[in-house]
Design a protein around this motif. Structure first.
Motif, PDB file in Angstrom:
ATOM      1  N   TYR A  85       0.841  -1.189   0.000  1.00 29.33           N
ATOM      2  CA  TYR A  85       0.000   0.000   0.000  1.00 29.33           C
ATOM      3  C   TYR A  85       0.882   1.247   0.000  1.00 29.33           C
ATOM      4  CZ  TYR A  85      -4.133  -2.806   0.935  1.00 29.33           C
ATOM      5  OH  TYR A  85      -5.178  -3.710   0.829  1.00 29.33           O
ATOM      6  N   SER A  86       0.544   2.174  -0.893  1.00 31.84           N
ATOM      7  CA  SER A  86       1.324   3.405  -1.019  1.00 31.84           C
ATOM      8  C   SER A  86       0.399   4.607  -0.978  1.00 31.84           C
ATOM      9  CB  SER A  86       2.096   3.418  -2.337  1.00 31.84           C
ATOM     10  OG  SER A  86       2.982   2.326  -2.435  1.00 31.84           O
ATOM     11  N   CYS A  87       0.848   5.640  -0.296  1.00 35.10           N
ATOM     12  CA  CYS A  87       0.072   6.874  -0.286  1.00 35.10           C
ATOM     13  C   CYS A  87       0.589   7.815  -1.379  1.00 35.10           C
ATOM     14  CB  CYS A  87       0.137   7.563   1.069  1.00 35.10           C
ATOM     15  SG  CYS A  87       1.783   8.058   1.608  1.00 35.10           S
ATOM     16  N   ASN A  88      -0.324   8.619  -1.854  1.00 36.71           N
ATOM     17  CA  ASN A  88      -0.018   9.609  -2.890  1.00 36.71           C
ATOM     18  C   ASN A  88      -0.695  10.909  -2.494  1.00 36.71           C
ATOM     19  OD1 ASN A  88      -1.461  10.968  -5.398  1.00 36.71           O
ATOM     20  ND2 ASN A  88       0.528  10.220  -6.088  1.00 36.71           N
ATOM     21  N   LEU A  89       0.061  11.979  -2.441  1.00 35.20           N
ATOM     22  CA  LEU A  89      -0.497  13.278  -2.094  1.00 35.20           C
ATOM     23  C   LEU A  89      -0.225  14.265  -3.220  1.00 35.20           C
ATOM     24  CD1 LEU A  89      -0.510  11.912   0.721  1.00 35.20           C
ATOM     25  CD2 LEU A  89       0.172  14.104   1.684  1.00 35.20           C
ATOM     26  N   ASN A  90      -1.242  14.949  -3.619  1.00 32.48           N
ATOM     27  CA  ASN A  90      -1.086  16.060  -4.568  1.00 32.48           C
ATOM     28  C   ASN A  90      -1.133  17.344  -3.750  1.00 32.48           C
ATOM     29  OD1 ASN A  90      -2.409  18.274  -6.413  1.00 32.48           O
ATOM     30  ND2 ASN A  90      -1.401  16.780  -7.745  1.00 32.48           N
ATOM     31  N   LEU A  91      -0.038  18.065  -3.761  1.00 28.04           N
ATOM     32  CA  LEU A  91       0.040  19.198  -2.848  1.00 28.04           C
ATOM     33  C   LEU A  91       0.782  20.379  -3.447  1.00 28.04           C
ATOM     34  CD1 LEU A  91       3.186  19.229  -1.620  1.00 28.04           C
ATOM     35  CD2 LEU A  91       2.338  17.201  -0.444  1.00 28.04           C
ATOM     36  N   ARG A 114       6.530  24.975  -1.408  1.00 29.64           N
ATOM     37  CA  ARG A 114       7.376  26.109  -1.754  1.00 29.64           C
ATOM     38  C   ARG A 114       8.027  25.903  -3.130  1.00 29.64           C
ATOM     39  NH1 ARG A 114       9.666  29.853   1.489  1.00 29.64           N
ATOM     40  NH2 ARG A 114       9.100  28.648   3.329  1.00 29.64           N
ATOM     41  N   ALA A 115       8.364  24.637  -3.430  1.00 31.29           N
ATOM     42  CA  ALA A 115       9.093  24.358  -4.666  1.00 31.29           C
ATOM     43  C   ALA A 115       8.194  24.035  -5.843  1.00 31.29           C
ATOM     44  CB  ALA A 115      10.062  23.204  -4.431  1.00 31.29           C
ATOM     45  N   ASN A 116       7.012  23.455  -5.590  1.00 33.63           N
ATOM     46  CA  ASN A 116       6.146  22.993  -6.673  1.00 33.63           C
ATOM     47  C   ASN A 116       4.683  23.215  -6.339  1.00 33.63           C
ATOM     48  OD1 ASN A 116       8.054  21.457  -8.643  1.00 33.63           O
ATOM     49  ND2 ASN A 116       8.631  20.705  -6.622  1.00 33.63           N
ATOM     50  N   TRP A 117       3.890  23.399  -7.369  1.00 33.99           N
ATOM     51  CA  TRP A 117       2.452  23.596  -7.217  1.00 33.99           C
ATOM     52  C   TRP A 117       1.723  22.463  -7.913  1.00 33.99           C
ATOM     53  CZ3 TRP A 117       1.328  27.227  -3.837  1.00 33.99           C
ATOM     54  CH2 TRP A 117      -0.010  27.597  -3.667  1.00 33.99           C
ATOM     55  N   GLY A 118       0.864  21.762  -7.173  1.00 32.96           N
ATOM     56  CA  GLY A 118       0.081  20.703  -7.772  1.00 32.96           C
ATOM     57  C   GLY A 118       0.883  19.476  -8.166  1.00 32.96           C
ATOM     58  N   ARG A 119       1.900  19.155  -7.420  1.00 28.74           N
ATOM     59  CA  ARG A 119       2.749  18.010  -7.737  1.00 28.74           C
ATOM     60  C   ARG A 119       2.363  16.799  -6.899  1.00 28.74           C
ATOM     61  NH1 ARG A 119       9.407  17.575  -7.120  1.00 28.74           N
ATOM     62  NH2 ARG A 119       9.478  15.299  -7.231  1.00 28.74           N
ATOM     63  N   ASP A 120       2.521  15.606  -7.479  1.00 29.06           N
ATOM     64  CA  ASP A 120       2.268  14.355  -6.774  1.00 29.06           C
ATOM     65  C   ASP A 120       3.524  13.874  -6.052  1.00 29.06           C
ATOM     66  OD1 ASP A 120      -0.032  12.745  -9.119  1.00 29.06           O
ATOM     67  OD2 ASP A 120      -0.378  14.054  -7.407  1.00 29.06           O
ATOM     68  N   TYR A 121       3.334  13.442  -4.827  1.00 28.34           N
ATOM     69  CA  TYR A 121       4.405  12.834  -4.053  1.00 28.34           C
ATOM     70  C   TYR A 121       3.946  11.457  -3.578  1.00 28.34           C
ATOM     71  CZ  TYR A 121       6.595  17.432  -3.882  1.00 28.34           C
ATOM     72  OH  TYR A 121       7.164  18.629  -4.220  1.00 28.34           O
ATOM     73  N   TRP A 122       4.911  10.530  -3.461  1.00 27.54           N
ATOM     74  CA  TRP A 122       4.601   9.149  -3.095  1.00 27.54           C
ATOM     75  C   TRP A 122       5.309   8.749  -1.813  1.00 27.54           C
ATOM     76  CZ3 TRP A 122       1.231   5.902  -5.609  1.00 27.54           C
ATOM     77  CH2 TRP A 122       0.751   6.338  -6.840  1.00 27.54           C
ATOM     78  N   GLY A 123       4.604   7.936  -1.021  1.00 23.96           N
ATOM     79  CA  GLY A 123       5.244   7.308   0.117  1.00 23.96           C
ATOM     80  C   GLY A 123       6.079   6.126  -0.337  1.00 23.96           C
ATOM     81  N   GLN A 124       6.781   5.530   0.626  1.00 25.25           N
ATOM     82  CA  GLN A 124       7.712   4.451   0.297  1.00 25.25           C
ATOM     83  C   GLN A 124       7.023   3.110   0.132  1.00 25.25           C
ATOM     84  OE1 GLN A 124       7.151   5.570   3.335  1.00 25.25           O
ATOM     85  NE2 GLN A 124       7.558   4.002   4.889  1.00 25.25           N
ATOM     86  N   GLY A 125       5.770   3.024   0.535  1.00 31.61           N
ATOM     87  CA  GLY A 125       5.031   1.774   0.443  1.00 31.61           C
ATOM     88  C   GLY A 125       5.166   0.957   1.717  1.00 31.61           C
ATOM     89  N   THR A 126       4.090   0.289   2.074  1.00 29.90           N
ATOM     90  CA  THR A 126       4.108  -0.570   3.264  1.00 29.90           C
ATOM     91  C   THR A 126       3.351  -1.863   2.946  1.00 29.90           C
ATOM     92  OG1 THR A 126       3.648  -0.666   5.646  1.00 29.90           O
ATOM     93  CG2 THR A 126       2.023   0.478   4.283  1.00 29.90           C
ATOM     94  N   GLN A 127       3.910  -2.973   3.370  1.00 27.85           N
ATOM     95  CA  GLN A 127       3.330  -4.273   3.053  1.00 27.85           C
ATOM     96  C   GLN A 127       2.193  -4.596   4.012  1.00 27.85           C
ATOM     97  OE1 GLN A 127       4.205  -6.657   0.531  1.00 27.85           O
ATOM     98  NE2 GLN A 127       2.334  -7.654   1.273  1.00 27.85           N
ATOM     99  N   VAL A 128       1.078  -5.004   3.445  1.00 29.90           N
ATOM    100  CA  VAL A 128      -0.048  -5.531   4.225  1.00 29.90           C
ATOM    101  C   VAL A 128      -0.269  -6.971   3.777  1.00 29.90           C
ATOM    102  CG1 VAL A 128      -2.518  -5.384   4.646  1.00 29.90           C
ATOM    103  CG2 VAL A 128      -1.137  -3.294   4.572  1.00 29.90           C
ATOM    104  N   THR A 129      -0.199  -7.878   4.728  1.00 35.56           N
ATOM    105  CA  THR A 129      -0.400  -9.292   4.436  1.00 35.56           C
ATOM    106  C   THR A 129      -1.526  -9.819   5.303  1.00 35.56           C
ATOM    107  OG1 THR A 129       1.951  -9.580   3.909  1.00 35.56           O
ATOM    108  CG2 THR A 129       0.667 -11.566   4.364  1.00 35.56           C
TER     109      THR A 129
END
Length: 119
Positions: A92-98, A101-116
Motif C-alpha cells: 500500500y502506497s500513499c499519494n499526495l497532490n500538494l 514552496r518548490a512545486n504547485w500541484g505536484r504528486d508525491y509518493w510514500g515508500q510503500g508498506t506491506q499488508v499481508t
C-alpha cells in the motif's frame, strides 16, 4: 523538500484490522488530494481510496470495510482497514497532490508498506 513517511502495515489474520498512516513533511502550503493505492504481486496498481476537502471515494472492493481520513494540521492521511481479506494483501502506497514552496500541484509518493492478510 517534501517527504512522505508511511507506517502501520504488517501481518494480520482474515477479519482483522490495520490502520495505515502517511505523514507529509516539508514546506507544504496546502494539500489538494490524498490517495491510497495498492499493488499485489502480478497485478496492476489499484486506487483504493481518495479524499479531498469535499469528497471521499473508494474502490468497490473495499467499500464498507475501509475508511480514509485526514488530519490537515498534521498533513497526515489515514486508511482504516477492517474486515480484512486475503485478497487485500498488497503493498500500500500513499499519494499526495500538494502545493509546496518548490512545486504547485505536484504528486508525491510514500515508500510503500506491506499488508499481508493470512491465517
Amino acid at each position: 523538500q517534501v517527504q512522505l513517511v508511511e507506517s502501520g502495515g504488517g501481518l494480520v489474520q482474515p477479519g482483522g484490522s490495520l490502520r495505515l498512516s502517511c505523514a507529509a513533511s516539508g514546506s507544504i502550503f496546502s494539500i489538494n488530494a490524498m490517495r491510497w493505492y495498492r499493488q499485489a504481486p502480478g497485478k496492476q496498481r489499484e486506487l483504493v481510496a481518495s479524499i479531498t476537502d469535499s469528497s471521499t471515494n473508494y474502490a468497490d472492493s473495499v467499500k464498507g470495510r475501509f475508511t480514509i481520513s485526514r488530519d490537515n494540521a498534521k498533513n497526515t492521511v489515514y486508511l482504516q482497514m477492517n474486515s480484512l481479506k486475503p485478497e487485500d494483501t498488497a503493498v500500500y502506497s500513499c499519494n499526495l497532490n500538494l502545493n509546496s514552496r518548490a512545486n504547485w500541484g505536484r504528486d508525491y509518493w510514500g515508500q510503500g508498506t506491506q499488508v499481508t492478510v493470512s491465517s
